[in-house]
Design a protein around this motif. Structure first.
Motif, PDB file in Angstrom:
ATOM      1  N   SER A  94       0.852  -1.203   0.000  1.00  0.00           N
ATOM      2  CA  SER A  94       0.000   0.000   0.000  1.00  0.00           C
ATOM      3  C   SER A  94       0.879   1.241   0.000  1.00  0.00           C
ATOM      4  CB  SER A  94      -0.946   0.067   1.188  1.00  0.00           C
ATOM      5  OG  SER A  94      -1.014  -1.124   1.892  1.00  0.00           O
ATOM      6  N   PHE A  95       2.006   1.183   0.732  1.00  0.00           N
ATOM      7  CA  PHE A  95       2.901   2.331   0.774  1.00  0.00           C
ATOM      8  C   PHE A  95       3.506   2.572  -0.615  1.00  0.00           C
ATOM      9  CE2 PHE A  95       6.926   4.503   1.593  1.00  0.00           C
ATOM     10  CZ  PHE A  95       6.461   5.577   2.333  1.00  0.00           C
ATOM     11  N   ASP A  96       3.891   1.486  -1.295  1.00  0.00           N
ATOM     12  CA  ASP A  96       4.439   1.606  -2.649  1.00  0.00           C
ATOM     13  C   ASP A  96       3.414   2.242  -3.588  1.00  0.00           C
ATOM     14  OD1 ASP A  96       6.748   0.469  -1.827  1.00  0.00           O
ATOM     15  OD2 ASP A  96       6.384  -1.503  -2.705  1.00  0.00           O
ATOM     16  N   ARG A  97       2.138   1.793  -3.460  1.00  0.00           N
ATOM     17  CA  ARG A  97       1.088   2.331  -4.325  1.00  0.00           C
ATOM     18  C   ARG A  97       0.886   3.819  -4.071  1.00  0.00           C
ATOM     19  NH1 ARG A  97      -1.850  -2.538  -3.759  1.00  0.00           N
ATOM     20  NH2 ARG A  97      -3.082  -1.672  -2.072  1.00  0.00           N
ATOM     21  N   LEU A  98       0.951   4.223  -2.797  1.00  0.00           N
ATOM     22  CA  LEU A  98       0.773   5.625  -2.434  1.00  0.00           C
ATOM     23  C   LEU A  98       1.918   6.453  -3.018  1.00  0.00           C
ATOM     24  CD1 LEU A  98      -0.757   7.762  -0.730  1.00  0.00           C
ATOM     25  CD2 LEU A  98       0.771   7.221   1.159  1.00  0.00           C
ATOM     26  N   GLU A  99       3.130   5.919  -2.905  1.00  0.00           N
ATOM     27  CA  GLU A  99       4.313   6.609  -3.414  1.00  0.00           C
ATOM     28  C   GLU A  99       4.189   6.805  -4.932  1.00  0.00           C
ATOM     29  OE1 GLU A  99       7.975   4.580  -2.658  1.00  0.00           O
ATOM     30  OE2 GLU A  99       8.976   6.413  -2.025  1.00  0.00           O
ATOM     31  N   GLU A 100       3.749   5.732  -5.608  1.00  0.00           N
ATOM     32  CA  GLU A 100       3.572   5.766  -7.062  1.00  0.00           C
ATOM     33  C   GLU A 100       2.551   6.842  -7.452  1.00  0.00           C
ATOM     34  OE1 GLU A 100       1.911   2.616 -10.324  1.00  0.00           O
ATOM     35  OE2 GLU A 100       2.805   1.775  -8.500  1.00  0.00           O
ATOM     36  N   TYR A 101       1.457   6.894  -6.687  1.00  0.00           N
ATOM     37  CA  TYR A 101       0.402   7.862  -6.935  1.00  0.00           C
ATOM     38  C   TYR A 101       0.925   9.285  -6.770  1.00  0.00           C
ATOM     39  CZ  TYR A 101      -3.722  10.690  -5.999  1.00  0.00           C
ATOM     40  OH  TYR A 101      -4.646  11.688  -6.010  1.00  0.00           O
ATOM     41  N   LYS A 107       4.340  14.748 -11.135  1.00  0.00           N
ATOM     42  CA  LYS A 107       4.707  14.922 -12.540  1.00  0.00           C
ATOM     43  C   LYS A 107       3.634  15.741 -13.263  1.00  0.00           C
ATOM     44  CE  LYS A 107       6.678  11.562 -15.199  1.00  0.00           C
ATOM     45  NZ  LYS A 107       6.922  10.144 -15.612  1.00  0.00           N
ATOM     46  N   LYS A 108       2.366  15.405 -12.955  1.00  0.00           N
ATOM     47  CA  LYS A 108       1.215  16.078 -13.554  1.00  0.00           C
ATOM     48  C   LYS A 108       1.217  17.557 -13.157  1.00  0.00           C
ATOM     49  CE  LYS A 108      -3.614  14.777 -13.864  1.00  0.00           C
ATOM     50  NZ  LYS A 108      -4.633  13.903 -13.255  1.00  0.00           N
ATOM     51  N   GLU A 109       1.487  17.798 -11.874  1.00  0.00           N
ATOM     52  CA  GLU A 109       1.508  19.173 -11.353  1.00  0.00           C
ATOM     53  C   GLU A 109       2.593  19.991 -12.051  1.00  0.00           C
ATOM     54  OE1 GLU A 109      -0.068  21.006  -8.380  1.00  0.00           O
ATOM     55  OE2 GLU A 109      -1.510  19.781  -9.479  1.00  0.00           O
ATOM     56  N   LYS A 110       3.770  19.363 -12.231  1.00  0.00           N
ATOM     57  CA  LYS A 110       4.905  20.035 -12.880  1.00  0.00           C
ATOM     58  C   LYS A 110       4.525  20.428 -14.297  1.00  0.00           C
ATOM     59  CE  LYS A 110       9.334  18.524 -10.964  1.00  0.00           C
ATOM     60  NZ  LYS A 110      10.421  17.578 -11.177  1.00  0.00           N
TER      61      LYS A 110
END
Lengths: 119, 119
Positions: A94-101, A107-110
């Motif tokens: 779940s932590f990996d998924r959160l990090e990925e998100y 990236k989108k914000e940038k």
């Protein structure tokens, strides 16, 4: 350790006062009076909590009649931790998924930020 | 996480059927009927256990009316493991003491064994 022992341990841990008593005992042995001090609780109420912890094997008490200090016994905590350990990959996932998100979102914000600067 | 969340988690874990349900869900999503199969329990009895797990945030359920699969949610297990982690040094200490004792005992046995052979 039979499943019942594990149930007894988790029941003993399912109370904030009992967890606070264990945290106090982690700093050293203490008498019932000393353990009762930080709580707005009667000695009999604290004694009840101590009995639950003692039955679960989480504390042991000295044998002297007058001064029966309580001390932490960590064996059942190890068994509980060992049980939880089987599920580690799930919370790490779940932590990996959160990090990925978060990474995707950054990236989108940038990208969005660059577009705004261009206009 | 407030102490009450931790109490709710430990209460949910303090039952062998609920721990078995979590172990089953660790292998993948399952419906209530599938979860009930290995237990000699009625569906309402299993549903009660699922409600306790759901309130503790240990499982989540799909939204489809007919097929509402349950899945494991490991966040609260991580918080419980983090709490237990504070006590690791105590059970490692007891293990060290046991090892030391066994080592001394083995040395004594060896000495005794040599003496016996001499006689």
């Amino acid at each position: 350790m039979s499943p019942d022992h594990l149930s007894t341990t988790f029941t003993a841990l399912a109370d904030p006062t009992r967890r606070a008593i264990l945290a106090r005992l982690a700093t050293g042995e203490a008498s019932v009076t000393e353990l009762a001090e930080p709580f707005a609780m009667s000695l009999p109420a604290i004694s009840k909590h101590l009995k639950v912890l003692e039955r679960a094997g989480l504390i042991a008490r000295g044998r002297e009649a007058q001064w029966r200090p309580c001390r932490l016994e960590a064996g059942p905590l190890k068994d509980a931790a060992d049980w939880l350990e089987h599920y580690r990959r799930f919370w790490e996932q779940s932590f990996d998924r959160l990090e990925e998100y978060l990474h995707k979102w950054q990236k989108k914000e940038k990208k969005h930020g660059r577009k705004q600067r261009k206009n």
